[in-house]
Design an enzyme around this catalytic site. Structure first.
Site, PDB file in Angstrom:
ATOM      1  N   ASP A 132      -1.105   7.301  -6.712  1.00 29.66           N
ATOM      2  CA  ASP A 132      -1.436   6.169  -5.846  1.00 29.66           C
ATOM      3  C   ASP A 132      -1.716   4.933  -6.684  1.00 29.66           C
ATOM      4  O   ASP A 132      -2.623   4.923  -7.520  1.00 29.66           O
ATOM      5  CB  ASP A 132      -2.663   6.515  -4.992  1.00 29.66           C
ATOM      6  CG  ASP A 132      -3.083   5.362  -4.094  1.00 29.66           C
ATOM      7  OD1 ASP A 132      -2.193   4.767  -3.460  1.00 29.66           O
ATOM      8  OD2 ASP A 132      -4.287   5.067  -4.035  1.00 29.66           O
ATOM      9  N   ASP A 192       0.827  -1.202   0.000  1.00 26.75           N
ATOM     10  CA  ASP A 192       0.000   0.000   0.000  1.00 26.75           C
ATOM     11  C   ASP A 192       0.860   1.251   0.000  1.00 26.75           C
ATOM     12  O   ASP A 192       1.550   1.535   0.974  1.00 26.75           O
ATOM     13  CB  ASP A 192      -0.898  -0.016   1.240  1.00 26.75           C
ATOM     14  CG  ASP A 192      -1.909   1.111   1.250  1.00 26.75           C
ATOM     15  OD1 ASP A 192      -1.976   1.852   0.250  1.00 26.75           O
ATOM     16  OD2 ASP A 192      -2.626   1.258   2.245  1.00 26.75           O
TER      17      ASP A 192
END
Length: 431
Positions: free
Chosen positions: A310, A114
């Site tokens: 992201d 992540d």
């Protein structure tokens, strides 16, 4: 006292296969990246339709927005008074999975990579309240290298204001989930298919003894690759990593994550500085100054130029004004008949036969003009329908994973910059 925190919703998952195994090497080491929908993924579901997959990606993208918004004011990075993270987390899990080893002797962990969070955690014995996990739960008493962190240790102060306890205890809460346990250090090992391995000692992680049942049983925790001091990339020493994502529709190839290198520095590489606030160093925030479609270019408002790069958000998210300007510019340039999105998520869609006639779009970051072609902009929502993969969001802008396909995306946390270079990210799967 234990202070609540929360991690990002799940993003990128990785199966490791080292190509360079010397710790401290300037080249670093590379690992395979496999999409959760790949036939070699344990999450592979052959019954998942294209429409189901797109709906899931939209849900995940909006969940990421909720996380980033809630974390922008209350983050883990500054002081113990700012420890509460909240995330709109659903049980859909991540887009990719990550396999590594922890402890002595090493135990295999399947986590989620992540780029929107810093901390790494896994379920641990004794399980006071754990979700069902397919893999063996880590037993710290069986590891010779496990060390609990003291409450007054510098690392503990990054995650907790614990008092009245000798050990560092943590709690991370999500919108629908949480993990609680002891903050500790361990040996983390990455292993190649040929039996070679590289180990890193004293890596701080969360040993979760009480974890919500809403996590997927096929994953054992989460691996934080954000920009904060406790992220795994920081702890591994170099503060550099890069990845190369294959197009989602490519089911036979895998991409690559390289730890210890920020990627290519060739002539095709463009770089842009990170513009993180001091209390938001976890998130990779860039400035998007303008967007160009053909000869049409429009500037973004000065107070609306922050965009988070992201890998855990599938699509591009932009605020209403910028989104509408982009849609209008692409539609005017293409001058083609449009169709409706089957689920109404996208505002501009065409028959797939027109895909090659749609224009490229240039994102003008500070110091870096990045040209995006069809594979970075178009999402197949049906066998014969493609849509501009940009979604409206009124809160925050995100440069998602589809936009990064077939790009070498490098992160240099020392020089505080992100780089992009065109690449062919596909290679045969070795998993």
């Amino acid at each position: 006292m234990v202070v609540s925190a929360s991690l990002a919703s799940f993003s990128l998952a990785i199966f490791f296969c080292l190509s360079v195994v010397t710790a401290g090497s300037n080249r670093g080491f590379s690992v395979d990246l496999i999409h959760r929908d790949s036939p070699v993924s344990p999450f592979y579901d052959p019954s998942l339709t294209l429409r189901d997959s797109v709906a899931r990606d939209i849900l995940l993208s909006k969940a990421r927005v909720d996380y980033f918004l809630s974390s922008s004011n209350q983050s883990l990075r500054s002081t113990a008074r700012r420890r509460q993270w909240r995330s709109e987390l659903t049980s859909i899990g991540g887009n990719y999975l990550m396999s590594f080893y922890i402890g002595t002797p090493p135990v295999n962990i399947l986590g989620v990579f992540d780029t929107g969070s810093d901390l790494t955690w896994t379920q641990c014995k004794p399980c006071l309240s754990c979700y069902t996990q397919n893999d063996k739960v880590f037993d710290p008493t069986a590891s010779a290298s496990y060390r609990s962190l003291a409450c007054n240790s510098p690392a503990c102060r990054q995650v907790s204001t614990c008092s009245g306890s000798a050990l560092c205890e943590y709690t991370y809460t999500y919108a629908y989930s949480y993990t609680r346990g002891t903050f500790a250090t361990e040996t983390v090992t990455f292993e190649s298919g040929g039996g070679r391995s590289v180990a890193f000692q004293n890596i701080a992680f969360g040993c979760g003894n009480n974890n919500s049942a809403s996590f997927d049983p096929r994953m054992d925790g989460i691996v934080g690759f954000g920009g904060g001091p406790l992220s795994l990339v920081r702890q591994l020493g170099s503060g550099k990593f890069s990845y190369c994502l294959v197009p989602i529709q490519d089911k036979t190839s895998v991409g690559t994550l390289t730890i210890g290198s920020s990627g290519s520095e060739g002539g095709s590489t463009v770089s842009t500085p990170l513009f993180n606030e001091p209390h938001d160093v976890t998130f990779y925030t860039l400035n998007l100054n303008r967007i160009s479609v053909g000869n049409t270019s429009f500037e973004l408002p000065s107070d609306d130029r922050d965009i988070i790069v992201d890998s855990g958000t599938p699509v591009i998210l932009l605020n209403t004004t910028v989104h509408d300007q982009l849609v209008a510019a692409v539609a005017a340039f293409a001058n083609l008949p449009t169709v409706e999105s089957p689920d109404q998520s996208f505002k501009l869609c065409y028959e797939a036969k027109y895909a090659s006639r749609l224009p490229a779009v240039t994102f003008g970051f500070t110091g870096a003009d990045l040209r995006l072609g069809g594979e970075n902009l178009l999402i197949h929502v049906h066998d014969d329908i493609v849509c501009l993969g940009v979604v409206v969001d009124k809160g925050i802008s995100i440069f998602g994973a589809v936009a990064q396909q077939n790009l070498q995306v490098g992160f240099d946390l020392v020089e505080k910059k992100v780089s992009f270079a065109g690449a062919d990210c596909s290679k045969p799967s070795s998993v």
